[in-house]
Write a protein that holds these residues in place. Structure first.
Motif, PDB file in Angstrom:
ATOM      1  N   LEU A   1     -33.300   3.307 -36.340  1.00 52.06           N
ATOM      2  CA  LEU A   1     -32.889   1.967 -35.911  1.00 52.06           C
ATOM      3  C   LEU A   1     -33.820   0.944 -36.546  1.00 52.06           C
ATOM      4  O   LEU A   1     -34.837   1.284 -37.155  1.00 52.06           O
TER       5      LEU A   1
ATOM      6  N   CYS B   1     -26.516   4.082 -29.413  1.00 51.79           N
ATOM      7  CA  CYS B   1     -26.472   2.685 -29.877  1.00 51.79           C
ATOM      8  C   CYS B   1     -25.629   2.574 -31.148  1.00 51.79           C
ATOM      9  O   CYS B   1     -24.796   1.673 -31.269  1.00 51.79           O
ATOM     10  N   ARG B   2     -25.858   3.490 -32.077  1.00 50.98           N
ATOM     11  CA  ARG B   2     -25.121   3.418 -33.342  1.00 50.98           C
ATOM     12  C   ARG B   2     -23.615   3.570 -33.130  1.00 50.98           C
ATOM     13  O   ARG B   2     -22.817   2.938 -33.832  1.00 50.98           O
TER      14      ARG B   2
ATOM     15  N   LEU C   1     -22.383  -0.035 -30.997  1.00 48.03           N
ATOM     16  CA  LEU C   1     -22.540  -1.400 -31.470  1.00 48.03           C
ATOM     17  C   LEU C   1     -21.567  -1.752 -32.587  1.00 48.03           C
ATOM     18  O   LEU C   1     -21.093  -0.891 -33.322  1.00 48.03           O
TER      19      LEU C   1
ATOM     20  N   ASP D   1     -24.084  -6.449 -34.798  1.00 49.98           N
ATOM     21  CA  ASP D   1     -25.146  -6.332 -33.798  1.00 49.98           C
ATOM     22  C   ASP D   1     -26.397  -5.719 -34.414  1.00 49.98           C
ATOM     23  O   ASP D   1     -26.335  -5.046 -35.444  1.00 49.98           O
TER      24      ASP D   1
ATOM     25  N   ALA E   1     -29.655  -3.252 -33.405  1.00 52.27           N
ATOM     26  CA  ALA E   1     -30.300  -2.342 -32.452  1.00 52.27           C
ATOM     27  C   ALA E   1     -31.711  -2.063 -32.946  1.00 52.27           C
ATOM     28  O   ALA E   1     -31.914  -1.645 -34.087  1.00 52.27           O
ATOM     29  N   CYS E   2     -32.680  -2.288 -32.072  1.00 51.98           N
ATOM     30  CA  CYS E   2     -34.082  -2.173 -32.457  1.00 51.98           C
ATOM     31  C   CYS E   2     -34.831  -1.303 -31.456  1.00 51.98           C
ATOM     32  O   CYS E   2     -34.652  -1.435 -30.243  1.00 51.98           O
TER      33      CYS E   2
ATOM     34  N   PHE F   1     -35.930  -0.488 -25.997  1.00 50.14           N
ATOM     35  CA  PHE F   1     -34.991  -0.871 -27.036  1.00 50.14           C
ATOM     36  C   PHE F   1     -34.478  -2.277 -26.768  1.00 50.14           C
ATOM     37  O   PHE F   1     -34.333  -2.684 -25.613  1.00 50.14           O
TER      38      PHE F   1
ATOM     39  N   LEU G   1     -31.315  -4.961 -28.055  1.00 49.60           N
ATOM     40  CA  LEU G   1     -30.065  -5.150 -28.776  1.00 49.60           C
ATOM     41  C   LEU G   1     -29.761  -6.634 -28.855  1.00 49.60           C
ATOM     42  O   LEU G   1     -29.807  -7.328 -27.840  1.00 49.60           O
TER      43      LEU G   1
END
Length: 300
Positions: free
Chosen positions: A147, A204-205, A208, A212, A214-215, A222, A224
């Motif tokens: 991410l 997340c992948r 989203l 977007d 995602a971190c 995390f 978003l």
């Protein structure tokens, strides 16, 4: 001393192609391009027009650069891409990846057939460009999850805040972390914690949109960034994400210790002086969710 008659073979020996182009986009002359790894013989272009060979959007870009060089009389250096999708009459079955060039464009002090002309040197920089992309991705990416990292998040949130203040485009921020990670680590070992974090990244992948961000903010936290997302849309998304995380993390639960996630949400307000204000509100919402018993969603 080099004589005038030596210039023609010198120009022909240049590894990169050199074009003389008129203001209207006519190929007046073509030299060089002898590096056969990258270039084909371009002499067939002479007498043709960019607009007849290149699709309108890209052709207009080329003509704009010619106009800029003629107006400024200074050397312009521009990077650009060309693919089979840009060239008229080619099928879509060519190379998937575009070819990247660095163009050096300089106005010349003479005219051809009553038109001003420029010298355009085109250098294939695809290898360099791809390396730069890879290095940029590495600098923006969390090594464990793949991410984005905090650096990339801050960059994107800065742009989203500018879009919000200038155009009113809303952005919502979600912060979440894993509940009971320490207890699960103590029971199953730290590898279990890494597996949980990787499972979150995969969720997340799959959830989203492309727009977007995602971190992995740090540890098991995390963030978003959801551009063009109002409060109600953010809540709906958070509920969907929360349910998917609950299902994905359930396999890591140990006896009475549940592996779940707590989520805090905030949407940019006019009172926010920067994206940091929105982020702080989302962070406070996360801690409120943790204080209320974990495994829940709180909107700031």
């Amino acid at each position: 001393m080099i004589n005038v008659e030596h210039m023609a073979p010198i120009l022909e020996a240049l590894p990169d192609p050199v074009f003389i182009l008129s203001r209207s986009g006519k190929y007046v002359a073509v030299f060089g391009g002898r590096d056969k790894r990258y270039y084909h013989d371009g002499t067939g272009l002479i007498g043709q027009y960019i607009s007849a060979l290149i699709k309108p959007e890209k052709a207009n870009w080329f003509l704009e650069q010619i106009d800029r060089a003629l107006a400024s009389r200074n050397l312009l250096v521009e990077e650009y891409e060309l693919s089979n999708h840009d060239v008229k009459g080619l099928s879509d079955h060519g190379p998937k990846e575009p070819i990247w060039f660095e163009g050096r464009i300089q106005a010349l002090d003479f005219m051809v057939d009553g038109e001003e002309v420029v010298l355009w040197v085109a250098s294939n920089i695809s290898e360099r460009h791809n390396l730069e992309v890879q290095l940029r991705e590495l600098s923006d990416t969390d090594q464990l999850t793949g991410l984005f990292n905090r650096r990339k998040l801050e960059h994107d949130l800065t742009l989203h805040y500018e879009s919000f203040t200038r155009y009113g485009v809303p952005t919502s921020i979600l912060i979440f972390d894993l509940d009971n990670l320490k207890k699960i680590n103590d029971t199953k070992g730290h590898h279990a914690g890494d597996e949980m974090i990787l499972a979150v990244a995969d969720t997340c992948r799959s959830t989203l949109r492309k727009t977007d961000t995602a971190c992995r903010f740090g540890g098991d936290e995390f963030v978003l960034a959801l551009p063009n997302t109002e409060r109600e849309q953010a809540l709906q998304f958070a509920r969907r994400l929360h349910e998917q995380l609950r299902e994905e993390l359930s396999r890591f639960s140990v006896e009475s210790t549940l592996a779940t996630a707590s989520i805090g949400i905030a949407t940019m307000h006019l009172e926010d002086h920067s994206y940091e204000d929105t982020l702080k509100r989302a962070d406070r919402a996360l801690y409120k969710a943790k204080g209320m018993g974990k495994n829940r969603i709180v909107f700031a």
